[in-house]
Design a protein around this motif. Structure first.
Motif, PDB file in Angstrom:
ATOM      1  N   TRP A 236       9.764   2.455  14.218  1.00  0.00           N
ATOM      2  CA  TRP A 236       9.319   3.236  13.062  1.00  0.00           C
ATOM      3  C   TRP A 236       9.554   2.447  11.778  1.00  0.00           C
ATOM      4  O   TRP A 236       8.666   2.336  10.923  1.00  0.00           O
ATOM      5  CB  TRP A 236      10.062   4.577  13.016  1.00  0.00           C
ATOM      6  CG  TRP A 236       9.971   5.272  11.688  1.00  0.00           C
ATOM      7  CD1 TRP A 236      10.827   5.135  10.624  1.00  0.00           C
ATOM      8  CD2 TRP A 236       8.947   6.174  11.253  1.00  0.00           C
ATOM      9  NE1 TRP A 236      10.408   5.897   9.565  1.00  0.00           N
ATOM     10  CE2 TRP A 236       9.264   6.544   9.932  1.00  0.00           C
ATOM     11  CE3 TRP A 236       7.807   6.697  11.870  1.00  0.00           C
ATOM     12  CZ2 TRP A 236       8.469   7.427   9.199  1.00  0.00           C
ATOM     13  CZ3 TRP A 236       7.017   7.577  11.133  1.00  0.00           C
ATOM     14  CH2 TRP A 236       7.346   7.932   9.820  1.00  0.00           C
ATOM     15  N   ARG A 237      10.752   1.931  11.638  1.00  0.00           N
ATOM     16  CA  ARG A 237      11.081   1.193  10.419  1.00  0.00           C
ATOM     17  C   ARG A 237      10.221  -0.062  10.281  1.00  0.00           C
ATOM     18  O   ARG A 237       9.782  -0.410   9.180  1.00  0.00           O
ATOM     19  CB  ARG A 237      12.569   0.824  10.434  1.00  0.00           C
ATOM     20  CG  ARG A 237      13.495   2.039  10.342  1.00  0.00           C
ATOM     21  CD  ARG A 237      14.937   1.641  10.580  1.00  0.00           C
ATOM     22  NE  ARG A 237      15.857   2.756  10.414  1.00  0.00           N
ATOM     23  CZ  ARG A 237      17.146   2.698  10.697  1.00  0.00           C
ATOM     24  NH1 ARG A 237      17.666   1.576  11.180  1.00  0.00           N
ATOM     25  NH2 ARG A 237      17.920   3.757  10.500  1.00  0.00           N
ATOM     26  N   SER A 243       3.256  -1.485   7.282  1.00  0.00           N
ATOM     27  CA  SER A 243       2.212  -0.694   6.636  1.00  0.00           C
ATOM     28  C   SER A 243       2.252  -0.857   5.127  1.00  0.00           C
ATOM     29  O   SER A 243       1.215  -1.032   4.468  1.00  0.00           O
ATOM     30  CB  SER A 243       2.362   0.780   7.021  1.00  0.00           C
ATOM     31  OG  SER A 243       1.383   1.573   6.386  1.00  0.00           O
ATOM     32  N   VAL A 244       3.452  -0.793   4.560  1.00  0.00           N
ATOM     33  CA  VAL A 244       3.585  -0.953   3.106  1.00  0.00           C
ATOM     34  C   VAL A 244       3.192  -2.365   2.681  1.00  0.00           C
ATOM     35  O   VAL A 244       2.498  -2.565   1.687  1.00  0.00           O
ATOM     36  CB  VAL A 244       5.023  -0.631   2.659  1.00  0.00           C
ATOM     37  CG1 VAL A 244       5.242  -1.018   1.203  1.00  0.00           C
ATOM     38  CG2 VAL A 244       5.309   0.858   2.854  1.00  0.00           C
ATOM     39  N   LYS A 245       3.612  -3.354   3.459  1.00  0.00           N
ATOM     40  CA  LYS A 245       3.271  -4.742   3.133  1.00  0.00           C
ATOM     41  C   LYS A 245       1.763  -4.948   3.155  1.00  0.00           C
ATOM     42  O   LYS A 245       1.195  -5.641   2.300  1.00  0.00           O
ATOM     43  CB  LYS A 245       3.948  -5.688   4.124  1.00  0.00           C
ATOM     44  CG  LYS A 245       3.780  -7.167   3.782  1.00  0.00           C
ATOM     45  CD  LYS A 245       4.582  -8.033   4.744  1.00  0.00           C
ATOM     46  CE  LYS A 245       4.491  -9.500   4.350  1.00  0.00           C
ATOM     47  NZ  LYS A 245       5.291 -10.360   5.283  1.00  0.00           N
ATOM     48  N   ARG A 246       1.105  -4.316   4.110  1.00  0.00           N
ATOM     49  CA  ARG A 246      -0.347  -4.458   4.233  1.00  0.00           C
ATOM     50  C   ARG A 246      -1.077  -3.740   3.107  1.00  0.00           C
ATOM     51  O   ARG A 246      -2.098  -4.230   2.601  1.00  0.00           O
ATOM     52  CB  ARG A 246      -0.785  -3.896   5.586  1.00  0.00           C
ATOM     53  CG  ARG A 246      -2.290  -3.870   5.787  1.00  0.00           C
ATOM     54  CD  ARG A 246      -2.652  -3.465   7.194  1.00  0.00           C
ATOM     55  NE  ARG A 246      -4.089  -3.404   7.376  1.00  0.00           N
ATOM     56  CZ  ARG A 246      -4.703  -3.409   8.545  1.00  0.00           C
ATOM     57  NH1 ARG A 246      -3.988  -3.489   9.651  1.00  0.00           N
ATOM     58  NH2 ARG A 246      -6.019  -3.336   8.634  1.00  0.00           N
ATOM     59  N   THR A 247      -0.553  -2.563   2.707  1.00  0.00           N
ATOM     60  CA  THR A 247      -1.263  -1.733   1.743  1.00  0.00           C
ATOM     61  C   THR A 247      -0.983  -2.107   0.295  1.00  0.00           C
ATOM     62  O   THR A 247      -1.881  -2.044  -0.548  1.00  0.00           O
ATOM     63  CB  THR A 247      -0.891  -0.252   1.961  1.00  0.00           C
ATOM     64  OG1 THR A 247      -1.212   0.097   3.321  1.00  0.00           O
ATOM     65  CG2 THR A 247      -1.663   0.654   1.026  1.00  0.00           C
ATOM     66  N   MET A 248       0.268  -2.478  -0.015  1.00  0.00           N
ATOM     67  CA  MET A 248       0.599  -2.723  -1.426  1.00  0.00           C
ATOM     68  C   MET A 248       1.410  -3.988  -1.674  1.00  0.00           C
ATOM     69  O   MET A 248       1.819  -4.254  -2.811  1.00  0.00           O
ATOM     70  CB  MET A 248       1.350  -1.527  -2.006  1.00  0.00           C
ATOM     71  CG  MET A 248       2.582  -1.121  -1.250  1.00  0.00           C
ATOM     72  SD  MET A 248       3.439   0.292  -2.003  1.00  0.00           S
ATOM     73  CE  MET A 248       4.355  -0.535  -3.295  1.00  0.00           C
ATOM     74  N   GLY A 249       1.637  -4.777  -0.627  1.00  0.00           N
ATOM     75  CA  GLY A 249       2.344  -6.031  -0.837  1.00  0.00           C
ATOM     76  C   GLY A 249       3.753  -5.819  -1.360  1.00  0.00           C
ATOM     77  O   GLY A 249       4.454  -4.914  -0.921  1.00  0.00           O
ATOM     78  N   ALA A 267      14.902  -2.075   8.433  1.00  0.00           N
ATOM     79  CA  ALA A 267      14.382  -2.428   9.754  1.00  0.00           C
ATOM     80  C   ALA A 267      15.338  -3.328  10.530  1.00  0.00           C
ATOM     81  O   ALA A 267      15.258  -3.420  11.757  1.00  0.00           O
ATOM     82  CB  ALA A 267      13.023  -3.108   9.617  1.00  0.00           C
ATOM     83  N   GLU A 268      16.250  -3.979   9.825  1.00  0.00           N
ATOM     84  CA  GLU A 268      17.182  -4.903  10.474  1.00  0.00           C
ATOM     85  C   GLU A 268      18.482  -4.236  10.907  1.00  0.00           C
ATOM     86  O   GLU A 268      19.348  -4.884  11.492  1.00  0.00           O
ATOM     87  CB  GLU A 268      17.469  -6.072   9.529  1.00  0.00           C
ATOM     88  CG  GLU A 268      16.236  -6.945   9.265  1.00  0.00           C
ATOM     89  CD  GLU A 268      16.473  -8.010   8.202  1.00  0.00           C
ATOM     90  OE1 GLU A 268      17.530  -7.941   7.526  1.00  0.00           O
ATOM     91  OE2 GLU A 268      15.616  -8.890   8.049  1.00  0.00           O
TER      92      GLU A 268
END
Length: 282
Positions: A236-237, A243-249, A267-268
């Motif tokens: 999930w993390r 998703s955030v990196k893809r959508t808004m960098g 996430a780590e």
């Protein structure tokens, strides 16, 4: 998805329709049972960007699934307190299916292009998924606690009180460690604390005993069910981060969060850490 220049009537917020629906009881037994007369009035885009509807519905579905996950994890904790590891495993198995749906829901948000998200992002104002009290409650249940986050709910005393109780209360893993202590595998279960759980050597040794002695087969199965849960939390993390990196960098997050950097750090972090480290000793 293309950006619309005219908001479609069925997507626009209609105050009269919402007010009327709030007083309805539903046209059929199914609609009344599921409160569909209310449910279908809760999607109220604030822009004329077509993609905003997908964003709203997906986040609302996530919130409902957070509630379901909390329900099953609570049942698992209750079973553990009753010395019923099989009952806990059953609740965790159901919860794992919910986690799979949650993880898959990122596929919907991944369809948002940076241009589409930027087009309606201003209407979010200070709103951020980071502010979800339902999700924060799940993190507290997993042992990822932080009292400073309660400041976000200064204007919501009921929510703040519930989260304060969760902050100081037993986590799902606390209940697991209590069971291990009652089975004689720990000298004593750690007391619940309002801080993030840190790995302990004694707990790792307890799990090594569980995984190497056949007499603890039921706890072995419980450990694997907990790993299924932990692995899905990590997925999930990671999906959230991607998703955030893809959508808004690397733009700062809405609501003042650090955005991508905070998600990467989250996430780590391992959930139920000794269940991961003990694997190197088996």
């Amino acid at each position: 998805m293309a950006q619309s220049t005219v908001q479609e009537p069925h997507l626009a917020f209609d105050a009269d329709r919402a007010a009327e629906a709030a007083g309805q009881t539903g046209a059929t037994p199914y609609e009344r049972y599921a409160r569909l007369d209310v449910l279908h009035t809760l999607q109220q885009p604030r822009s004329e960007v077509d993609a905003e509807l997908s964003f709203i519905i997906t986040t609302q579905v996530m919130e409902l699934l957070f509630d379901l996950l909390r329900h099953d994890w609570t049942l698992a904790a209750r079973a553990l307190r009753a010395d019923d590891p099989e009952g806990a495993r059953g609740a965790l198995r159901r919860a794992a299916l919910t986690q799979d749906v949650l993880n898959g829901s990122w596929d919907l948000l991944a369809t948002l292009t940076p241009t589409e998200f930027s087009a309606f992002r201003p209407v979010l104002g200070e709103a951020s998924g980071f502010q979800s009290s339902a999700y924060l409650r799940l993190e507290f249940m997993l042992g990822n606690k932080s009292g400073r986050l309660l400041a976000m709910y200064a204007d919501a005393p009921r929510v703040r009180q519930e989260l304060t109780e969760a902050l100081h209360g037993a986590t799902l893993y606390d209940e697991v460690l209590g069971l291990l202590a009652r089975r004689g595998l720990l000298a004593a279960a750690p007391a619940p604390a309002p801080e993030r759980y840190r790995a302990q050597d004694a707990v790792r040794e307890a799990w090594r005993t569980v995984y190497t002695e056949p007499a603890h087969a039921d706890l072995f199965a419980l450990g694997e069910a907990l790993l299924d849960t932990a692995e899905r939390v990590t997925r999930w993390r990671q999906r959230h981060y991607a998703s955030v990196k893809r959508t808004m960098g690397e733009k700062p997050g809405t609501g003042g969060s650090s955005g991508l950097a905070w998600l990467k750090a989250a996430a780590e972090q391992d959930v139920f850490p000794e269940l991961w480290t003990v694997r190197g000793e088996l």
